[in-house]
Motif scaffolding. Sequence first.
Motif, PDB file in Angstrom:
ATOM      1  N   ALA A 288       0.655  -1.539   0.190  1.00  0.00           N
ATOM      2  CA  ALA A 288      -0.256   0.270   0.216  1.00  0.00           C
ATOM      3  C   ALA A 288       0.698   1.101   0.108  1.00  0.00           C
ATOM      4  O   ALA A 288       2.200   1.209   0.622  1.00  0.00           O
ATOM      5  CB  ALA A 288      -1.016   0.304   1.209  1.00  0.00           C
ATOM      6  N   VAL A 289       0.478   2.178  -0.712  1.00  0.00           N
ATOM      7  CA  VAL A 289       0.639   3.579  -0.557  1.00  0.00           C
ATOM      8  C   VAL A 289       0.560   4.860   0.433  1.00  0.00           C
ATOM      9  O   VAL A 289      -1.240   4.597   0.639  1.00  0.00           O
ATOM     10  CB  VAL A 289       1.273   4.660  -1.143  1.00  0.00           C
ATOM     11  CG1 VAL A 289       1.665   3.433  -2.732  1.00  0.00           C
ATOM     12  CG2 VAL A 289       0.022   4.309  -2.673  1.00  0.00           C
ATOM     13  N   PHE A 290       0.632   5.738   0.541  1.00  0.00           N
ATOM     14  CA  PHE A 290       0.071   6.520   1.838  1.00  0.00           C
ATOM     15  C   PHE A 290       0.407   7.687   2.067  1.00  0.00           C
ATOM     16  O   PHE A 290       1.626   7.938   1.440  1.00  0.00           O
ATOM     17  CB  PHE A 290      -0.879   5.989   3.174  1.00  0.00           C
ATOM     18  CG  PHE A 290       0.796   5.557   3.754  1.00  0.00           C
ATOM     19  CD1 PHE A 290       0.575   7.166   4.720  1.00  0.00           C
ATOM     20  CD2 PHE A 290       1.371   4.984   4.361  1.00  0.00           C
ATOM     21  CE1 PHE A 290       2.028   6.980   5.091  1.00  0.00           C
ATOM     22  CE2 PHE A 290       2.719   4.636   4.796  1.00  0.00           C
ATOM     23  CZ  PHE A 290       2.593   5.479   5.512  1.00  0.00           C
ATOM     24  N   SER A 291       0.059   8.869   1.633  1.00  0.00           N
ATOM     25  CA  SER A 291       0.573  10.488   1.279  1.00  0.00           C
ATOM     26  C   SER A 291      -0.385  11.006   3.417  1.00  0.00           C
ATOM     27  O   SER A 291      -0.520   9.683   4.065  1.00  0.00           O
ATOM     28  CB  SER A 291      -0.805  11.101   1.043  1.00  0.00           C
ATOM     29  OG  SER A 291      -2.359  11.723   1.632  1.00  0.00           O
TER      30      SER A 291
ATOM     31  N   THR B  21     -10.854  11.234   9.338  1.00  0.00           N
ATOM     32  CA  THR B  21     -10.797  12.526   9.103  1.00  0.00           C
ATOM     33  C   THR B  21     -11.618  12.383   6.712  1.00  0.00           C
ATOM     34  O   THR B  21     -10.616  12.106   6.582  1.00  0.00           O
ATOM     35  CB  THR B  21     -10.240  13.663   9.297  1.00  0.00           C
ATOM     36  OG1 THR B  21      -9.758  13.592  10.382  1.00  0.00           O
ATOM     37  CG2 THR B  21     -10.048  14.678   9.370  1.00  0.00           C
ATOM     38  N   VAL B  22     -12.009  13.928   6.648  1.00  0.00           N
ATOM     39  CA  VAL B  22     -12.438  13.465   5.548  1.00  0.00           C
ATOM     40  C   VAL B  22     -11.497  15.229   5.437  1.00  0.00           C
ATOM     41  O   VAL B  22     -12.500  16.124   5.875  1.00  0.00           O
ATOM     42  CB  VAL B  22     -13.570  13.749   4.902  1.00  0.00           C
ATOM     43  CG1 VAL B  22     -14.124  13.648   3.721  1.00  0.00           C
ATOM     44  CG2 VAL B  22     -14.466  12.639   5.730  1.00  0.00           C
TER      45      VAL B  22
ATOM     46  N   ASP C 283      -3.327   9.984   4.342  1.00  0.00           N
ATOM     47  CA  ASP C 283      -3.526   8.355   5.370  1.00  0.00           C
ATOM     48  C   ASP C 283      -3.095   8.142   5.634  1.00  0.00           C
ATOM     49  O   ASP C 283      -3.864   6.483   5.883  1.00  0.00           O
ATOM     50  CB  ASP C 283      -3.766   7.805   3.719  1.00  0.00           C
ATOM     51  CG  ASP C 283      -5.026   9.182   2.707  1.00  0.00           C
ATOM     52  OD1 ASP C 283      -5.986   9.022   3.298  1.00  0.00           O
ATOM     53  OD2 ASP C 283      -4.811   9.240   1.174  1.00  0.00           O
ATOM     54  N   ALA C 284      -2.136   8.545   6.629  1.00  0.00           N
ATOM     55  CA  ALA C 284      -1.566   7.561   7.716  1.00  0.00           C
ATOM     56  C   ALA C 284      -2.590   6.992   8.274  1.00  0.00           C
ATOM     57  O   ALA C 284      -1.428   5.580   8.433  1.00  0.00           O
ATOM     58  CB  ALA C 284      -0.153   8.876   7.926  1.00  0.00           C
ATOM     59  N   ASN C 285      -3.256   6.866   8.866  1.00  0.00           N
ATOM     60  CA  ASN C 285      -4.065   6.289   9.828  1.00  0.00           C
ATOM     61  C   ASN C 285      -5.155   5.640   8.936  1.00  0.00           C
ATOM     62  O   ASN C 285      -6.285   4.892   9.804  1.00  0.00           O
ATOM     63  CB  ASN C 285      -5.067   7.586  10.963  1.00  0.00           C
ATOM     64  CG  ASN C 285      -3.200   7.839  12.305  1.00  0.00           C
ATOM     65  OD1 ASN C 285      -2.162   7.040  11.858  1.00  0.00           O
ATOM     66  ND2 ASN C 285      -3.206   8.622  12.097  1.00  0.00           N
ATOM     67  N   ALA C 286      -5.111   4.958   7.788  1.00  0.00           N
ATOM     68  CA  ALA C 286      -6.214   4.503   6.759  1.00  0.00           C
ATOM     69  C   ALA C 286      -6.292   3.566   7.562  1.00  0.00           C
ATOM     70  O   ALA C 286      -5.300   2.390   7.256  1.00  0.00           O
ATOM     71  CB  ALA C 286      -6.717   4.613   5.412  1.00  0.00           C
TER      72      ALA C 286
END
Length: 446
Positions: free
Chosen positions: A30-33, A375-376, A36-39
């Motif tokens: 997976a990749v995240f910004s 959070t959105v 989105d670190a806690n997605a």
Amino acid sequence: MFTKVVVANRGAVAARVLRTLRAMGIGSVAVFSDADANAPYLALADEAYRIGPAPARESYLDVAALLGVARASGADALHPGYGFLSENAAFASAVEAAGVRFIGPSPRWIEAMGHKTRARELAAAHGMPVGRGSTVLSGDTASMLAAAEAIGYPVLVKPASGGGGIGMLPARSAAELPAAIDRATSMAQRGFANAEVYLERLVERPRHVEFQVLGDRHGSVRHLFERDCSVQRRHQKVIEESPAPDVDRAGVDTLADRIAATLQDMGYDNIGTVEMLMAPDGTFSFLEMNTRLQVEHGVTEEVTGIDLVAAQIRAAAGERLADILPAHIEPAGHAIQARVYAEDPTRFLPSPGPLAVFQPPTGVRVETGYAEGGTVTPHYDPMLAKVIAHAPTREAAIERLVAALGEFRIEGVKHNIPALLRLLDSPEFRAGDVHTGLLPEVIARS
């Protein structure tokens, strides 16, 4: 088969692809910004890599960062999901050049279908029904007016390299055309880094019916029937269903067979969706082809029992369609999907913020990238979840979806569930009398 796949996306589609990779026994990355670190879906992956700050251009659209993750992880394939770089031919070519298989159509098909006027020309050359339209417009006012006159008003100004309803503007007369073109050109440049626009005949109260196809690298293409995606706001889909209601069943099946045969003759080689406009008289015309997995693929999965993500992966790995799909597929029952957005339910403006309460319904399929406490952010599309109801009949599927949406609990942001429920309860929708302007009509009289 692949040993490790990078999922170059976020949210619901990342969760969806990661789930299938795990079921197939394929390693996942997976990749995240930073946003989105806690997605929650990151826990589904075997590995996860940060690719940049929250803005998409500095993370999910950063080709160098994504290729760097593929190299660092030792992945042999990359799944682009939908949106972001999924229909970027240059990205697909860069992935392949790096020795990593791009899970999608060959770059040449992404390039061929990515430019709308060239895709229309290609479709027409292979005998698909194509409505009246123009080539890319020049900056000359006289030629633009002449093109519109040749098509006949009203016309729709559309970006040549875009999608998602961005930059689509109507012009009902020569007096309205220049301003519509100027605005659409500006929106196209901002949204797609390409200011080219063209004209199509504007069909009043049309239906949007699309056909799911899957090809392999051995010359075979099959369709998996159709979806009706007519319920939209701002030219963006909100409710999708399969099969399409209240249509000439024999005619739609014949068109699906024709589309699959045409794409097979052309040599199409992975997943795709051919989008058609259905006029009130029942005639169809080609709109565009999306060379990727669609947001609404789940309704097709529900009525066919086919895992489209797994099928897409297997086709990209070189398997034959005859080994991927059953020899005979018959749709079972009816499926309807509602897209739940963090947005104002009447003006449809995004509503970012914390999800103080986020409790999806049970008993139906829910695809989401969020969990309570998340959070959105304003950096990405505000879709919170896709709720998919499947039942033996359309009426039962509607009732199941209405019950599920009524059970969904969301606090902390505004959401569109009230608008969805009004639409689902409208007599027009219940009767299958759908069209692209139905949702605004229902909201206006509420």
